[in-house]
Design an enzyme around this catalytic site. Structure first.
Site, mmCIF file in Angstrom:
data_model
loop_
_atom_site.group_PDB
_atom_site.id
_atom_site.type_symbol
_atom_site.label_atom_id
_atom_site.label_comp_id
_atom_site.label_asym_id
_atom_site.label_seq_id
_atom_site.Cartn_x
_atom_site.Cartn_y
_atom_site.Cartn_z
ATOM 1 N N ASP A 66 0.817 -1.209 0.000
ATOM 2 C CA ASP A 66 0.000 0.000 0.000
ATOM 3 C C ASP A 66 0.853 1.262 0.000
ATOM 4 O OD1 ASP A 66 0.884 -0.211 2.755
ATOM 5 O OD2 ASP A 66 -0.909 -1.389 3.148
ATOM 6 N N ASP A 135 -8.051 -3.277 14.469
ATOM 7 C CA ASP A 135 -9.434 -3.497 14.023
ATOM 8 C C ASP A 135 -9.545 -4.645 13.029
ATOM 9 O OD1 ASP A 135 -8.257 -2.378 11.802
ATOM 10 O OD2 ASP A 135 -9.662 -0.696 11.626
ATOM 11 N N HIS A 137 -7.673 -5.037 10.196
ATOM 12 C CA HIS A 137 -7.366 -4.772 8.783
ATOM 13 C C HIS A 137 -6.022 -5.384 8.400
ATOM 14 C CE1 HIS A 137 -5.227 -1.057 10.367
ATOM 15 N NE2 HIS A 137 -4.341 -1.486 9.487
ATOM 16 N N GLU A 142 -9.875 -1.796 5.426
ATOM 17 C CA GLU A 142 -10.555 -1.528 6.686
ATOM 18 C C GLU A 142 -11.817 -2.390 6.813
ATOM 19 O OE1 GLU A 142 -8.982 0.028 8.806
ATOM 20 O OE2 GLU A 142 -8.304 2.024 8.246
#
Length: 259
Positions: A66, A135, A137, A142
């Protein structure tokens, strides 16, 4: 899926480095490189093996997961710069064959398509390193991400921005958008290695490994992959219901069977 629980961070880094070394020594290969804090110890261990044991990366090329949108690549917080500072500059991997999404592209949607195509044309990723967010990811997929998603723009959650604020001068400096490989793109790698250390990752690891396959925990998509190694320390493994079995299975692993 194989879950490997090691006593501490150093042993996690060593186990993951063993896998990467085996792939690199097998000949020309394509590495999938993650950024963030999770793989840094592995990169340092690989750099040590390069210096002291002659491990050469000259036959490898690499793709990053990314990149921030709009952040100049020469800025130290960019993942283009991060991977060079933390890994590429310390080994003999040619920087020219370490590719990342171009977050400064004038047409971001076209750049996402181009990046997916570049990975495929490069022969696909042989071993993909992954971290995991608190979380759940992976990459920057996400919660709510399609389990079949391709490389695309994602808006970061406030939690992810807060988690990454330590790399920036101020929390408001963290970009809101990223270009990230999609979950479907990640699943095309031949071998996935998810690295997690510390108690703060325990809930996410448990959800990814033992929870339902769900877009609510994007990392749970690894349950779909045919060759996954989850390498964690005791703290990150603390919420795993089957932790005792994972330890038993690793302790009794056949001598011929590698990760």
């Amino acid at each position: 899926m194989e879950v490997v629980i090691r006593p501490d961070v150093a042993e996690v880094d060593s186990v993951v480095a063993d896998v990467v070394e085996r792939v690199v020594r097998s000949g020309s290969c394509v590495l999938g490189l993650a950024t963030g804090s999770s793989p840094v110890g592995t990169y340092r261990e690989l750099a040590r093996r390069h210096r002291e044991n002659g491990l050469s990366f000259s036959g490898a090329r690499a793709f990053l997961l990314d990149e921030y949108v709009g952040l100049p690549k020469d800025q130290e917080q960019s993942y283009f710069s991060f991977i060079r500072a933390e890994f590429v500059d310390h080994v003999d991997l040619d920087p020219a064959v370490v590719e990342s999404p171009n977050g400064e592209a004038s047409d971001i949607a076209a750049e996402a398509i181009r990046y997916d195509r570049a990975i495929a044309e490069g022969g696909g990723v042989d071993v993909q390193l992954l971290g995991i967010g608190t979380d759940g990811h992976i990459g920057f997929n996400e919660p709510g991400s399609s389990l079949r998603s391709r490389t695309r723009v994602k808006t970061l959650t406030e939690q992810t921005r807060a988690d990454n604020a330590r790399f920036f001068d101020a929390p408001d400096a963290v970009p809101h958008h990223v270009l990230t490989q999609g979950l479907g793109t990640i699943l095309e790698a031949k071998h996935l290695i998810l690295i997690a250390t510390g108690e703060s990752k325990a809930d996410a690891v448990a959800a990814a490994v033992e929870g339902p396959l769900s877009a609510f925990c994007p990392a749970s998509v690894i349950q779909w992959h045919q060759h996954v190694s989850v390498v964690v320390d005791e703290a990150a493994a603390s919420k795993l219901a089957l932790a005792d079995y994972y330890r038993y299975a690793f302790a009794n692993k056949p001598a011929w069977q590698s990760l």
